[in-house]
Design an enzyme around this catalytic site. Structure first.
Site, PDB file in Angstrom:
ATOM      1  N   ASP A 190       0.794  -1.231   0.000  1.00 50.05           N
ATOM      2  CA  ASP A 190       0.000   0.000   0.000  1.00 50.05           C
ATOM      3  C   ASP A 190       0.829   1.285   0.000  1.00 50.05           C
ATOM      4  O   ASP A 190       1.271   1.739  -1.035  1.00 50.05           O
ATOM      5  CB  ASP A 190      -0.982  -0.028   1.179  1.00 50.05           C
ATOM      6  CG  ASP A 190      -2.051  -1.103   1.015  1.00 50.05           C
ATOM      7  OD1 ASP A 190      -1.817  -2.023   0.214  1.00 50.05           O
ATOM      8  OD2 ASP A 190      -3.095  -1.032   1.659  1.00 50.05           O
ATOM      9  N   GLU A 208      -4.281  -6.626  13.087  1.00 52.40           N
ATOM     10  CA  GLU A 208      -3.789  -6.481  11.721  1.00 52.40           C
ATOM     11  C   GLU A 208      -2.288  -6.184  11.706  1.00 52.40           C
ATOM     12  O   GLU A 208      -1.544  -6.658  10.846  1.00 52.40           O
ATOM     13  CB  GLU A 208      -4.555  -5.352  11.032  1.00 52.40           C
ATOM     14  CG  GLU A 208      -4.191  -5.137   9.584  1.00 52.40           C
ATOM     15  CD  GLU A 208      -4.969  -3.996   8.948  1.00 52.40           C
ATOM     16  OE1 GLU A 208      -4.926  -3.863   7.720  1.00 52.40           O
ATOM     17  OE2 GLU A 208      -5.633  -3.226   9.692  1.00 52.40           O
TER      18      GLU A 208
END
Length: 808
Positions: free
Chosen positions: A550, A778
């Site tokens: 990302d 996460e």
């Protein structure tokens, strides 16, 4: 003489006339011929132009349709639905706290909702897994992916334990029982609302006459062409059932069931509770075009309370499980599961405590329990389509990264998921991989994010719905298949049970591999570039979503001159995996081996990506570190000020050495470097420096020395891959360190020491955070180890089970 002369003159005159006529005719003929030639040429040009236009339009039409044209070869998924009875029913709705459905495109679905009776709680109805519900903890404690599962949800002051057991048999998927056990703190007697519902998926279309739901004698009855007649009954096992109500209703889609339920609740007076919300008839059914497709049953119970929800078909004579018999079978399955878990992962033998083993079991069970079955069509685009177009309708059997935040399929996540799932059940892992590979198009492209069905679509921001066929995702699914075959070769031998599926996969894997080689190549030989980077002027560093990393810093100004070291290493690993699978399947591995050996050439790698100045591997591109976010005053009255990127130093083509982090490690992570490589030695030397990537909680994604360390990418985007600890890349690091520790070379001892230290740091922190918060996360902070991002994240963070087992 005279006459003769006259005659002669006459002849001469006639001849002259003839000459004149001939000359005139010749001129006219010449003009006609020229005109004809011009007309012919004009017609040829027009015809050719029309032909070229037709070819262009035809080619454009062909190119437009390629993006959503399936790969033309035998499907990998050869058996599905009732032809795989052991996996027909399951908890295949991971986005709800508890739900059951079949692996059928047109399946009825069942699910649980609940809420507190006390108006003071203001918690609302629980249904979808939602971080904003702020449950203290929830997740599967045990789940085998086939026959049973047990889950605990802590919604203070209540503990809600749900479990299910399947009874196989018959021709229509067998029976199953879901048990719901609700207790309050200190076993207090507290009123509590449970709702169990049945619904017909929107893919069924108009319910009647082919599929139906209705209520009869306090049970949900139904019929579909696949299941025939079925019945769901409610059997209280322990505690008091105080009040029941139900409704037969029409809901516009699965994504609106909770909203529909709210509309059905009407307040009535009750002798004990004063005012009570009960389910009422649905006025929408007055519309003759609307049929019953949603049947909720609401039960007011007094805790502690145990309810068995029993699903049964007509064709199976064996009685469904309930009551004491269900208790006995569940305990038996739990005991067998624990024994099988220990047999496969050997954690007790490695000295872990029972508390730590229970977390590892929960991590793996949540990965398995997070497998969903989706059906629908995504939306895709290519450079040849003006607007996004629908992909073909297809099923997808896949694990999801997060039930609360990402309850859908992600391509590169699934590669990591399969590492753990394959260790538990190679059959399930191969079934998942088969479904993914059946989504490949004629170009060899697989959409990286799968948003199938109304329930999945309702939870995705619009900007992430459409998938571009220029965007890749790391090919770890391919690597995972090769790893599985290496670890369990007996399953893939000529007469092995998984050999036929792998044979069917190979043409698709080959097409996918070739798509990478043709679509992601860079300008320089053996260089590669992630597509899809867009500079909108708002981002500090334009994202590279295709890479999976990302907002990890790349070249500040995207250009075609870029080359990405991680992608080059991924394609080395892909070529190596393809060569192995080709040999295993007795196919020609030559072209894969040639590419692998070329990408393994360290001299070529170093020419493209090694910086002699910083002694690190790096991306190359148009880059400057002179960037910052600034607030831009509005250009027009009434406009809000915007935060945009300001460039203070012009970019230059160079290696992006200031971003030292995960990308810099890829030649080691994917084992491209030789064990004796001095570059490997330098990476290992830098690895445990606390001011770079090493932390007490795992390797951070970006060095503290990087200018973008923990910097926001936009006004609204906090740092993501800019310093946090990510378990998937740490897993790759541990795998590589174990590899180099076992190889004969000058760096083996250092690799072994780094492996031991990193593994200890990572495992200790993940287990500690689970005990503190009740969740796997996460990502984790490299400063204090605290979990961050979404929760529960039982996708690749569940790899902690393999790390504890030292199974890479």
């Amino acid at each position: 003489m005279v006459r003769h002369r006259k005659i002669g003159n006459a002849h001469q005159k006639h001849g002259n006339n003839n000459d004149t006529s001939s000359s005139s005719g010749s001129s006219e003929s010449s003009i006609t011929k020229k005109t004809f030639k011009i007309l012919s040429l004009w017609k040829t040009i027009v015809g050719f132009t029309c032909f070229m236009i037709a070819v262009y339009v035809g080619t454009l039409g062909y190119l437009e349709t390629r993006v959503n044209t399936p790969f033309d070869d035998e499907k990998v998924v050869s058996d599905s639905g009732l032809s795989v009875p052991e996996r027909y029913w399951g908890t295949y709705r991971p986005g709800v706290y508890m739900g059951m459905k079949s692996r059928e495109p047109r399946s009825p679905v069942f699910g649980l909702m609940w809420y507190e009776l006390s108006a003071a709680s203001h918690k609302g109805i629980r249904h979808w897994c939602d971080q904003n519900d702020n449950l203290a903890s929830y997740g599967w404690l045990r789940h085998d992916g086939v026959t049973f599962g047990e889950q605990l949800m802590v919604d203070q002051p209540h503990n809600i334990t749900t479990s299910f057991v399947k009874t196989p048999g018959g021709e229509h998927g067998g029976h199953w029982t879901v048990r719901i056990n609700v207790t309050a703190n200190g076993n207090a007697k507290v009123p509590f609302m449970l709702i169990w519902y049945g619904a017909l998926d929107e893919s069924l279309g108009p319910a009647a006459p082919h599929s139906r739901l209705w209520v009869e004698h306090g049970a949900i009855l139904g019929h579909t062409p696949q299941l025939r007649n079925f019945r769901v009954t409610f059997v209280p096992y322990k505690g008091r059932l105080l009040h029941t109500s139900y409704s037969e209703a029409y809901a516009p889609g699965l994504h609106l069931l909770k909203e529909k339920l709210y509309s059905l609740l009407k307040v009535e007076r009750h002798s004990t509770f004063g005012r009570l919300a009960v389910l009422s008839p649905d006025a929408e059914l007055n519309d003759e075009e609307k049929d019953v497709n949603f049947v909720p049953f609401q039960m007011l119970v007094e805790t502690p309370f145990v309810l068995d929800v029993v699903y049964a078909t007509e064709d199976l004579p064996a009685p469904p499980l309930k009551g004491d018999e269900y208790t006995r079978v569940l305990e038996q399955k739990k005991s067998s599961f624990d024994a099988e878990f220990e047999d496969k992962f050997q954690l007790a033998a490695k000295g872990y405590s029972e508390e730590d083993i229970a977390i590892a079991r929960a991590a793996m069970s949540n990965m398995i329990g997070g497998i969903g079955y989706f059906y629908g069509a995504g939306r895709v685009r290519s450079q040849y389509t003006r607007e996004p177009v629908p992909y073909w309708r297809a099923p997808l059997y896949t694990a999801v990264p997060s039930r609360s935040f990402f309850p859908r399929g992600f391509l590169w996540d699934e590669g990591f998921h399969g590492l753990l799932i394959g260790s538990w059940s190679p059959e399930i892992q191969m079934d998942i991989a088969a479904h993914w590979l059946d989504l490949i198009n004629v170009e060899g492209w697989i959409p990286r994010e799968q948003i199938l069905g109304a329930e999945a679509l309702a939870r995705v921001p619009k900007e992430f719905v459409v998938q571009s066929n220029a965007a890749a995702n790391p090919p770890i699914l391919l690597m995972q298949l090769a790893r599985q075959a290496r670890r369990r070769p007996e399953l893939f031998e000529p007469h092995g049970p998984l050999r036929p599926a792998l044979d069917r996969m190979f043409p698709r894997l080959q097409a996918w591999y070739q798509w990478f080689q043709s679509s992601q190549k860079g300008e320089e030989p053996t260089s590669y570039r992630w597509r899809g980077r867009e500079d909108d002027g708002m981002q500090l560093n334009p994202k590279t979503l295709a890479s999976g990393l990302d907002d990890y810093p790349r070249a500040s100004h995207p250009s075609e001159a870029e080359r990405h070291v991680d992608l080059r290493c991924w394609l080395y690993a892909a070529a190596d995996s393809m060569a192995y699978l080709a040999r295993l399947l007795h196919r020609d591995p030559t072209r894969f081996e040639v590419t692998r050996d070329q990408l393994a050439d360290e001299e070529l790698l170093n020419e493209l990506h090694w910086s002699p100045h910083t002694q690190t591997y790096a991306d190359y591109g148009l880059h400057t570190d002179g960037v910052r976010l600034v607030r831009q005053p509005p250009k027009h009255p009434g406009e809000s000020p915007r935060v945009v990127r300001s460039v203070t130093v012009p970019p230059q083509l160079k290696l992006v050495t200031s971003a030292f982090g995960y990308v810099s490690l890829f030649p080691m992570l994917l084992k491209v470097l030789r064990p004796e490589s001095d570059k490997l030695g330098k990476i290992l030397q830098d690895l445990d420096k606390p001011d770079l990537l090493w932390s007490p909680y795992g390797l951070r994604s970006l060095s503290k020395s990087s200018p973008l360390y923990m910097k926001r990418n936009t006004e609204h985007d906090p740092p993501y891959w800019r310093g946090q600890v990510w378990v998937n890349v740490n897993f790759l690091a541990l795998s590589a360190l174990r590899h180099y520790a076992a190889a004969a070379g000058p760096h083996a001892a250092r690799a072994a020491a780094l492996h031991a230290g990193l593994r200890q740091n990572l495992v200790r922190n993940i287990l500690s955070e689970y005990k503190r918060t009740g969740y796997l996360w996460e990502q984790y902070s490299s400063e204090d180890g605290k979990g961050s991002g979404c929760r529960p994240f039982t996708g690749w963070t569940a790899l902690v089970t393999l790390i504890m087992a030292e199974e890479y």
